[in-house]
Design a protein around this motif. Sequence first.
Motif, PDB file in Angstrom:
ATOM      1  N   LEU A 577      -1.814  -9.297   9.425  1.00 44.03           N
ATOM      2  CA  LEU A 577      -2.612 -10.337   8.768  1.00 44.03           C
ATOM      3  C   LEU A 577      -3.356  -9.765   7.561  1.00 44.03           C
ATOM      4  CD1 LEU A 577      -4.014 -13.135   8.644  1.00 44.03           C
ATOM      5  CD2 LEU A 577      -5.630 -12.294  10.339  1.00 44.03           C
ATOM      6  N   ASP A 578      -3.955  -8.592   7.740  1.00 41.10           N
ATOM      7  CA  ASP A 578      -4.710  -7.952   6.648  1.00 41.10           C
ATOM      8  C   ASP A 578      -3.807  -7.619   5.462  1.00 41.10           C
ATOM      9  OD1 ASP A 578      -6.970  -8.121   8.203  1.00 41.10           O
ATOM     10  OD2 ASP A 578      -6.827  -6.064   8.969  1.00 41.10           O
ATOM     11  N   PHE A 579      -2.597  -7.132   5.768  1.00 46.44           N
ATOM     12  CA  PHE A 579      -1.663  -6.796   4.689  1.00 46.44           C
ATOM     13  C   PHE A 579      -1.219  -8.042   3.923  1.00 46.44           C
ATOM     14  CE2 PHE A 579      -0.927  -2.510   6.549  1.00 46.44           C
ATOM     15  CZ  PHE A 579      -1.024  -1.783   5.372  1.00 46.44           C
ATOM     16  N   VAL A 580      -0.969  -9.132   4.656  1.00 44.21           N
ATOM     17  CA  VAL A 580      -0.564 -10.388   4.002  1.00 44.21           C
ATOM     18  C   VAL A 580      -1.665 -10.854   3.051  1.00 44.21           C
ATOM     19  CG1 VAL A 580      -0.153 -12.860   4.386  1.00 44.21           C
ATOM     20  CG2 VAL A 580       1.097 -11.164   5.740  1.00 44.21           C
ATOM     21  N   HIS A 585      -3.663 -11.339  -2.593  1.00 44.83           N
ATOM     22  CA  HIS A 585      -4.630 -10.997  -3.641  1.00 44.83           C
ATOM     23  C   HIS A 585      -3.921 -10.353  -4.832  1.00 44.83           C
ATOM     24  CE1 HIS A 585      -8.497  -9.901  -5.374  1.00 44.83           C
ATOM     25  NE2 HIS A 585      -8.030  -8.672  -5.556  1.00 44.83           N
ATOM     26  N   SER A 586      -2.878  -9.548  -4.536  1.00 42.97           N
ATOM     27  CA  SER A 586      -2.165  -8.831  -5.604  1.00 42.97           C
ATOM     28  C   SER A 586      -1.123  -9.686  -6.315  1.00 42.97           C
ATOM     29  CB  SER A 586      -1.462  -7.588  -5.028  1.00 42.97           C
ATOM     30  OG  SER A 586      -2.383  -6.739  -4.391  1.00 42.97           O
ATOM     31  N   PHE A 587      -0.382 -10.502  -5.531  1.00 41.84           N
ATOM     32  CA  PHE A 587       0.761 -11.221  -6.108  1.00 41.84           C
ATOM     33  C   PHE A 587       0.563 -12.737  -6.199  1.00 41.84           C
ATOM     34  CE2 PHE A 587       2.493  -7.305  -4.299  1.00 41.84           C
ATOM     35  CZ  PHE A 587       3.225  -6.819  -5.379  1.00 41.84           C
ATOM     36  N   GLY A 588      -0.440 -13.273  -5.499  1.00 42.29           N
ATOM     37  CA  GLY A 588      -0.661 -14.722  -5.548  1.00 42.29           C
ATOM     38  C   GLY A 588       0.068 -15.430  -4.422  1.00 42.29           C
ATOM     39  N   LYS A 589       1.290 -15.866  -4.685  1.00 40.37           N
ATOM     40  CA  LYS A 589       2.050 -16.646  -3.702  1.00 40.37           C
ATOM     41  C   LYS A 589       2.927 -15.714  -2.856  1.00 40.37           C
ATOM     42  CE  LYS A 589       0.594 -20.465  -5.699  1.00 40.37           C
ATOM     43  NZ  LYS A 589      -0.403 -21.334  -5.061  1.00 40.37           N
ATOM     44  N   VAL A 590       2.651 -15.672  -1.528  1.00 43.06           N
ATOM     45  CA  VAL A 590       3.368 -14.767  -0.624  1.00 43.06           C
ATOM     46  C   VAL A 590       3.892 -15.546   0.582  1.00 43.06           C
ATOM     47  CG1 VAL A 590       3.175 -12.736   0.875  1.00 43.06           C
ATOM     48  CG2 VAL A 590       1.938 -12.805  -1.298  1.00 43.06           C
ATOM     49  N   ALA A 591       5.169 -15.333   0.917  1.00 33.38           N
ATOM     50  CA  ALA A 591       5.749 -15.923   2.135  1.00 33.38           C
ATOM     51  C   ALA A 591       5.800 -14.858   3.214  1.00 33.38           C
ATOM     52  CB  ALA A 591       7.146 -16.458   1.861  1.00 33.38           C
ATOM     53  N   MET A 592       5.591 -15.269   4.460  1.00 34.89           N
ATOM     54  CA  MET A 592       5.752 -14.375   5.606  1.00 34.89           C
ATOM     55  C   MET A 592       6.886 -14.921   6.461  1.00 34.89           C
ATOM     56  SD  MET A 592       4.762 -11.734   7.431  1.00 34.89           S
ATOM     57  CE  MET A 592       5.292 -11.151   9.041  1.00 34.89           C
ATOM     58  N   VAL A 593       7.886 -14.072   6.757  1.00 34.93           N
ATOM     59  CA  VAL A 593       9.016 -14.486   7.585  1.00 34.93           C
ATOM     60  C   VAL A 593       8.926 -13.746   8.914  1.00 34.93           C
ATOM     61  CG1 VAL A 593      11.518 -14.750   7.692  1.00 34.93           C
ATOM     62  CG2 VAL A 593      10.383 -14.692   5.463  1.00 34.93           C
ATOM     63  N   ASP A 599       3.932 -13.143  15.200  1.00 27.17           N
ATOM     64  CA  ASP A 599       3.427 -13.065  13.831  1.00 27.17           C
ATOM     65  C   ASP A 599       2.589 -14.279  13.438  1.00 27.17           C
ATOM     66  OD1 ASP A 599       4.980 -10.634  13.301  1.00 27.17           O
ATOM     67  OD2 ASP A 599       6.699 -11.976  13.426  1.00 27.17           O
ATOM     68  N   ALA A 600       2.125 -15.050  14.432  1.00 29.78           N
ATOM     69  CA  ALA A 600       1.414 -16.300  14.146  1.00 29.78           C
ATOM     70  C   ALA A 600       0.245 -16.138  13.169  1.00 29.78           C
ATOM     71  CB  ALA A 600       0.946 -16.939  15.449  1.00 29.78           C
ATOM     72  N   PRO A 601      -0.637 -15.121  13.328  1.00 37.15           N
ATOM     73  CA  PRO A 601      -1.760 -15.000  12.376  1.00 37.15           C
ATOM     74  C   PRO A 601      -1.291 -14.785  10.938  1.00 37.15           C
ATOM     75  CG  PRO A 601      -2.150 -13.645  14.322  1.00 37.15           C
ATOM     76  CD  PRO A 601      -0.738 -14.104  14.397  1.00 37.15           C
ATOM     77  N   ALA A 602      -0.288 -13.904  10.750  1.00 37.36           N
ATOM     78  CA  ALA A 602       0.230 -13.622   9.402  1.00 37.36           C
ATOM     79  C   ALA A 602       0.951 -14.839   8.830  1.00 37.36           C
ATOM     80  CB  ALA A 602       1.168 -12.417   9.440  1.00 37.36           C
ATOM     81  N   LEU A 603       1.693 -15.554   9.686  1.00 38.64           N
ATOM     82  CA  LEU A 603       2.397 -16.763   9.241  1.00 38.64           C
ATOM     83  C   LEU A 603       1.401 -17.812   8.766  1.00 38.64           C
ATOM     84  CD1 LEU A 603       5.104 -17.141  12.048  1.00 38.64           C
ATOM     85  CD2 LEU A 603       5.577 -16.800   9.638  1.00 38.64           C
ATOM     86  N   ALA A 604       0.312 -17.947   9.521  1.00 39.61           N
ATOM     87  CA  ALA A 604      -0.697 -18.963   9.183  1.00 39.61           C
ATOM     88  C   ALA A 604      -1.445 -18.623   7.900  1.00 39.61           C
ATOM     89  CB  ALA A 604      -1.678 -19.113  10.341  1.00 39.61           C
ATOM     90  N   ALA A 605      -1.684 -17.333   7.665  1.00 40.03           N
ATOM     91  CA  ALA A 605      -2.484 -16.923   6.500  1.00 40.03           C
ATOM     92  C   ALA A 605      -1.688 -16.921   5.204  1.00 40.03           C
ATOM     93  CB  ALA A 605      -3.050 -15.526   6.740  1.00 40.03           C
ATOM     94  N   SER A 606      -0.362 -16.763   5.286  1.00 31.73           N
ATOM     95  CA  SER A 606       0.459 -16.670   4.075  1.00 31.73           C
ATOM     96  C   SER A 606       0.530 -18.009   3.348  1.00 31.73           C
ATOM     97  CB  SER A 606       1.872 -16.197   4.442  1.00 31.73           C
ATOM     98  OG  SER A 606       2.477 -17.126   5.325  1.00 31.73           O
TER      99      SER A 606
END
Length: 703
Positions: A577-580, A585-593, A599-606
């Motif tokens: 989640l922290d990395f996403v 912050h660095s790239f703007g629009k990020v998808a998590m697969v 991976d629910a927290p990372a999926l939700a935050a992306s």
Amino acid sequence: MTGKPAHKQTYRVEGFTCAGCAAKFEKNVQHLEGVVDAKVNFGAAKITVYGETSKESVEKAGAFEGLRLSEDGMRKFEKEKEPFYRRYKHLLASILFILIAYSLPFTGVGHSQFLSTFSFAAAIVVGGYRLFETGFKNLLKFEFDMRTLMTIAIIGAAIIGEWGEGAIVVLLFAISEVLEAYSMDKARESIRSLMDIAPPQALIIRNGSEVVVGAEDIEIGDIMLVKPGQKIAMDGTILEGSSNVNQAAITGESVPVEKFQGETVFAGTLNEEGFLKVQVTKRIEDTTLAKIIHLVEEAQGERAPSQAFVDVFAKYYTPVIMAIALLVAIVPPLLFGADWSIWVYQGLSVLVVGCPCALVISTPVAIVTAIGNAAKNGILIKGGVYLEELGRLKAVAFDKTGTLTKGEPEVTNVIILGEMEEKELMKKMSALEYHSQHPLAHAFLKKAEEMELDYKSCDVFEFRSHTGKGISGIIDGMEYFLGSEKLFADAPSSEMQKLQDEGKTVMVFGVLDTPLAIVGVADEVRDTSSEIIQELHQMGIEQTMMLTGDHEKTARSIGNRIGVKEIKAGLLPQAKLDFVKRYMHSFGKVAMVGDGINDAPALAASTVGIAMGGAGTDTALETADIALMNDDLRKLPYIIRLSRKTLTIIKQNISFAIGIKLLALLLVIPGWLTLWIAIFADMGATLIVTLNGLRLLRIKDRK
């Protein structure tokens, strides 16, 4: 509305001609007695009513448009279609009156001018009575929409004696609405057609007899018989038989899947070969197919960012057009002594050309078409916002296990260190793992079954799990250990290092401090992973990352082989989640697969969460923004291409809709704007943006 009331009713709506009419219908229903709130989904042609009111009352609120309601459900009930001449009799009558009016001057009939004017007036009344009914009501309430504009323009044309042009405007506006309604129905059809995938009935065993039962009456626990060549009516588990099942309708995969006893089958899929006895596990409204249809229809109702812009723009656009029309009509005569009839006519033309039909339809037709196209290819996109965001992605983060890899670990190496034979080693190791809950245990059991070893008959006593190290148990009076090298002081590090460098998880099996074998376990990389990562880079995705909880060396080996630009290993869900967040912050629009569960927290935050294998897990359908119904990463470049094409078409549509209006308005300066040009500009723009949106149906899931 802060909370939804308990009573909720959803109806399918027939007869929508435009988005503006849908908004009017929604407002009318909201003001009904007993209604707390109402929400129209124009994309899916549905209305959801919260509160207590009758179907008849809701239908009456749509009488201005002649709307018809039917109960929402999984079946697409085909009503008997009215013949064209009966459905559009007002349109045909209007055309007849116009033809009579234009032909009268050539007949030599007395009072032909009066009769011609009368025929034009009849054409206006017959062809535009529904338009005027709404327009007059709106005018009295000071609600200015496209029908209000048209009503004012046509009345004005009649007042200044332009009966012929007024009649033509009515006719062309009616034709424009018919074309708009047809095109939206065409876009919706891609989803409605999904309802017809599952058969309406099935062969069920009841009270020891085989009976044909309607799908709505099939209950959980019923035994369903499916013959070769038949479609499966309900979700269920195979009790007897095996077959190849074509799941294209659900997952988008064209190659049939082998199904055996104990495996799940989905409603709407085709049993190609064997005879299956299936126990029903879900009712018709809860099947995977039903969920897909429901979620896609809901997605069509979600407003995309571009749609929100158009709605706000149209809100201020209409009053501005009315103000411009008024100024065009009165300023030249008042300030420059120009002819009143000429400039009032120009002002009326401005009203007609300002009708925002094309602008309002520009976004929904593209969004609905794209979401429908994706659904037919086994991809569930849960809203226009996610469809648009996909096209703006700069980075994609992947989970490793089950996403870039198959998620099915296999025993790839058994290096024998002692004198025990491989079969005996595998039997004892599998007997230990049979008692374990470790994710890698399945790899040992699978290998033992392939070698036809009877590991279950091998008794294990005093089984223990050593946290972070491995497992142990007594077999034939000897205590055996299986796990990491930490259990053994003398494990040969060079052999282990070699396996780790190949990206494999290494385990050691032995007695006390004596290792007997080194085992390499690998989660096989998907054949398409490297190809997909390369394709994403070619498409302009700036950064690809692999986020995994696996060992650093294993992760780096797999990541380098696949070609991702960055590898992060040993991560817990919070770290992912922290990395996403950092990448966003660095790239703007990020998808998590990912798999939609771990991976629910990372999926939700992306920006966009993409879940693999949505057909198999309810969690993926519920938590992800996009679900790939089949575990096929090759769908990822396709949906990004579809999204980019959708964004391009939406921009083209909005630009064209506004541009054509501005161009027509410029004709006011030399006084060249006529009601004919105005209505053709409006109708032509509507038709062009609609056909442009429907081009998205042609986007395929392969280049």
